[in-house]
Design an enzyme around this catalytic site. Structure first.
Site, mmCIF file in Angstrom:
data_model
loop_
_atom_site.group_PDB
_atom_site.id
_atom_site.type_symbol
_atom_site.label_atom_id
_atom_site.label_comp_id
_atom_site.label_asym_id
_atom_site.label_seq_id
_atom_site.Cartn_x
_atom_site.Cartn_y
_atom_site.Cartn_z
ATOM 1 N N GLY A 12 0.552 -1.176 0.099
ATOM 2 C CA GLY A 12 -0.116 0.093 -0.006
ATOM 3 C C GLY A 12 0.788 1.266 0.125
ATOM 4 O O GLY A 12 0.304 2.356 0.565
ATOM 5 N N SER A 13 1.887 1.262 -0.436
ATOM 6 C CA SER A 13 2.809 2.452 -0.608
ATOM 7 C C SER A 13 2.060 3.311 -1.529
ATOM 8 O O SER A 13 1.982 4.758 -1.311
ATOM 9 C CB SER A 13 4.398 2.367 -0.897
ATOM 10 N N MET A 91 -4.050 -6.942 -7.187
ATOM 11 C CA MET A 91 -3.743 -7.933 -8.080
ATOM 12 C C MET A 91 -4.742 -8.643 -8.864
ATOM 13 O O MET A 91 -4.763 -10.142 -8.602
ATOM 14 C CB MET A 91 -2.714 -8.842 -7.391
ATOM 15 N N ARG A 92 -5.754 -8.231 -9.320
ATOM 16 C CA ARG A 92 -6.761 -8.953 -10.014
ATOM 17 C C ARG A 92 -7.314 -8.177 -11.142
ATOM 18 O O ARG A 92 -7.265 -7.029 -11.298
ATOM 19 C CB ARG A 92 -8.228 -8.946 -8.992
ATOM 20 N N HIS A 110 1.197 0.691 -13.094
ATOM 21 C CA HIS A 110 2.087 -0.580 -13.572
ATOM 22 C C HIS A 110 3.720 -0.204 -13.322
ATOM 23 O O HIS A 110 3.873 0.967 -14.029
ATOM 24 C CB HIS A 110 1.586 -1.034 -14.608
#
Ligand code: GAR
Length: 188
Positions: A12-13, A91-92, A110
């Site tokens: 969560g950065s 990540m989905r 990304h």
């Protein structure tokens, strides 16, 4: 105040860069009203609690389909009047329910210069390939993996052999680019 939701699965950065940016005014007139997380125990949950952001944590395995859990997410976002969804290490692949209800209002970050090095291990893949210019991409989200129209990119040149130093450089570039890009999107 514009109302953002941030989706994350891990550290969560990027969530924190966005939440801190809203708080400091680096992201103008906006607030993070929801953190959506599909992983119990993810560090992003601690960060969200620290920023006083509402959390929607769920286990996808407890739902019979992606449509079912995405309906629950979209209903919560409707209730909170979310205007922009920022994926930050979620990540989905986003499915039809969210695309039908929030399409055009979902962006993803990304850690590579797309269309190169899609997927979950982009930094490692690029490092092992031996590239000399890494980077970050923010793009609109469609139903493909790391696909969708590119909104912004930044290059991160690096010729060394320390992958941890490289990851740090890329994450720093991500945090800066996400703040700038969210401002640009909200200004439109
Ligand atoms: C970030 O590097 C983000 O670009 C990447 O996951 C990391 C999450 O870090 N996303 C992808 O690889 C998407 N395909 P964070 O949890 O510290 O923000």
């Amino acid at each position: 105040m514009r109302r953002l939701a941030v989706f994350a699965s891990g550290s969560g950065s990027n969530f924190e860069a966005i939440a801190a940016g809203c708080k400091s005014g680096a992201i103008r007139d906006a607030e993070v009203v929801l953190c959506v997380c599909d992983k119990a125990g993810a560090y992003v949950l601690e960060r969200a609690a620290r920023y006083g952001v509402d959390i929607l944590q769920f286990n996808p395995k407890e739902f019979s389909s992606k449509r079912d859990f995405e309906r629950m997410i979209a209903d919560r976002m409707d209730a909170l009047r979310v205007e922009l969804v920022c994926l930050a290490g979620y990540m989905r692949i986003i499915g039809d329910e969210l695309l039908e209800r929030y399409g055009g209002r979902i962006v993803n970050i990304h850690p590579a210069l797309l269309p190169a090095f899609k997927g979950a291990h982009a930094i490692k893949d690029a490092f092992e390939y031996g590239v000399k210019v890494y980077g970050v991409t923010i793009h609109e989200v469609d139903n493909t993996l790391d696909g969708g129209r590119i909104i912004s990119q930044v290059a991160v040149p690096y010729e060394g052999d320390d992958i941890e130093a490289l990851e740090e450089m890329i994450h720093k570039a991500e945090h800066k680019l996400y703040v700038e890009t969210i401002n640009r999107i909200l200004d439109k």
